[in-house]
Design a protein around this motif. Structure first.
Motif, PDB file in Angstrom:
ATOM      1  N   UNK A 159      -1.009  -9.764   1.615  1.00 20.99           N
ATOM      2  CA  UNK A 159      -0.932  -9.211   0.257  1.00 20.99           C
ATOM      3  C   UNK A 159      -0.063 -10.096  -0.641  1.00 20.99           C
ATOM      4  N   UNK A 160      -0.433 -10.166  -1.908  1.00 22.85           N
ATOM      5  CA  UNK A 160       0.374 -10.841  -2.933  1.00 22.85           C
ATOM      6  C   UNK A 160       1.024  -9.765  -3.776  1.00 22.85           C
ATOM      7  N   UNK A 161       2.351  -9.824  -3.930  1.00 20.36           N
ATOM      8  CA  UNK A 161       3.108  -8.735  -4.562  1.00 20.36           C
ATOM      9  C   UNK A 161       3.951  -9.258  -5.720  1.00 20.36           C
ATOM     10  N   UNK A 209       4.694  -1.623  -0.485  1.00 20.39           N
ATOM     11  CA  UNK A 209       4.012  -2.625   0.333  1.00 20.39           C
ATOM     12  C   UNK A 209       4.730  -2.834   1.657  1.00 20.39           C
ATOM     13  N   UNK A 210       6.063  -2.811   1.637  1.00 21.44           N
ATOM     14  CA  UNK A 210       6.843  -2.988   2.859  1.00 21.44           C
ATOM     15  C   UNK A 210       6.580  -1.851   3.843  1.00 21.44           C
ATOM     16  N   UNK A 255       4.122  -0.153   8.899  1.00 24.23           N
ATOM     17  CA  UNK A 255       3.322   0.863   9.577  1.00 24.23           C
ATOM     18  C   UNK A 255       2.159   0.258  10.352  1.00 24.23           C
ATOM     19  N   UNK A 256       1.647  -0.911   9.910  1.00 26.22           N
ATOM     20  CA  UNK A 256       0.437  -1.445  10.512  1.00 26.22           C
ATOM     21  C   UNK A 256       0.660  -2.651  11.415  1.00 26.22           C
ATOM     22  N   UNK A 297      15.934  -6.098   0.239  1.00 26.55           N
ATOM     23  CA  UNK A 297      16.117  -4.774  -0.362  1.00 26.55           C
ATOM     24  C   UNK A 297      14.860  -3.934  -0.254  1.00 26.55           C
ATOM     25  N   UNK A 298      13.695  -4.570  -0.247  1.00 26.33           N
ATOM     26  CA  UNK A 298      12.453  -3.804  -0.175  1.00 26.33           C
ATOM     27  C   UNK A 298      12.303  -3.084   1.163  1.00 26.33           C
ATOM     28  N   UNK A 299      13.002  -3.571   2.202  1.00 29.44           N
ATOM     29  CA  UNK A 299      12.940  -2.931   3.520  1.00 29.44           C
ATOM     30  C   UNK A 299      14.132  -2.007   3.781  1.00 29.44           C
TER      31      UNK A 299
END
Length: 295
Positions: free
Chosen positions: A221-223, A233-234, A239-240, A260-262
């Motif tokens: 993915x591009x974010x 997205x994180x 999860x996958x 920070x996103x995690x």
């Protein structure tokens, strides 16, 4: 923040925490490139019986004690078709490469050294030292180790597994990898590039590298540098996947959100910086059982 560590220290840490993900049985046709979890042992000897190594005539050597000699041809023996009646006394049998040696025969005379006239084979030349017989079990015996656990299944090892009489093999599960490329400046390769944009290229290479080393890339993915979107997205990636690779956002700028996103997911850092140039901000962490690699 964790202390800066050397490249060798980082590699050692990764080696210590990276463990196999369990095993699964896969058919041989789908096993190329997989890593064998259970060694392959031969289920039967190869060859299973004495077989001819050449096209020629199966004989009883005692019948050729005096040369020249002529023996009646009592039949033909083909690969995969046993000659159950055995070799008659004072006769020979036409035999082909890979065919089981009939009972009573003890050598094969290659066809180039035999003169055939009607129903008789004429043996005029002195017998060679070679018997042209592959003995039962001369390739391997039942129970012999053919492929060791931990081996990557290349074409040659797949031949070994098939020769062991296996239809499927027990291999380690492929790691699932999700890749997140972050940055407002990134655009899809091949699209019209707005001012200030650059083609997003790193994830293409990371995906190919992961697949070369046996992973399955489950998403790429591009974010944009939007923290709520990045956190969503994180969460989806964790999860996958077994391993999430995030590119960009690893330094100390106002929009460097890679760690920070995690954070809401309980990110635990293994290391945060590596003493190398370029790439010092590379980092590794975990969220539960999922590894997060920041590039």
């Amino acid at each position: 923040h964790l202390p800066v560590i050397t490249f060798d220290e980082a590699a050692t840490l990764i080696g210590q925490i990276a463990t196999p993900l369990g095993t699964e049985m896969v058919p041989l046709a789908e096993a190329r490139g997989r890593v064998l979890a259970v060694p392959v042992h031969a289920g039967l000897p190869s060859p299973a019986a004495d077989v001819s190594a050449m096209d020629g005539y199966a004989v009883r050597e005692a019948d050729l004690a005096v040369l020249p000699a002529a023996l009646p041809v009592a039949g033909e023996v083909f690969a995969g078709t046993p000659f159950n009646s055995g070799l008659p006394d004072g006769a020979c049998l036409r035999i082909f490469t890979g065919a089981p040696l009939p009972a009573g025969a003890d050598r094969v005379i290659v066809q180039e050294e035999v003169r055939r006239e009607g129903g008789f084979a004429h043996f005029d030349q002195p017998l060679s030292m070679r018997r042209h017989v592959r003995a039962a079990g001369s390739d391997f015996q039942a129970g012999d180790l053919l492929v060791s656990a931990g081996a990557r299944l290349n074409p040659q090892r797949l031949v070994g597994a098939a020769a062991a009489n296996l239809a499927a093999v027990d291999v380690y599960r492929r790691p699932r990898v999700a890749i997140l490329a972050t940055g407002d400046e990134l655009a899809a390769p091949g699209s019209s590039q707005p001012a200030g944009a650059i083609p997003e290229s790193v994830s293409v290479g990371v995906a190919a590298l992961a697949e070369d080393w046996g992973a399955t890339v489950v998403s790429r993915r591009r974010c944009r540098d939007d923290l709520p979107l990045l956190r969503s997205a994180a969460a989806a990636a964790v999860d996958e996947a077994d391993v999430v690779v995030v590119t960009g956002g690893a330094s100390v700028g106002e929009k460097d959100f890679a760690r920070e996103m995690f954070a809401p997911l309980g990110l635990e850092l293994v290391f945060s910086k590596v003493a190398m140039k370029p790439g010092k901000p590379v980092w590794l962490g975990r969220v539960g059982e999922t590894f997060i690699m920041g590039l």
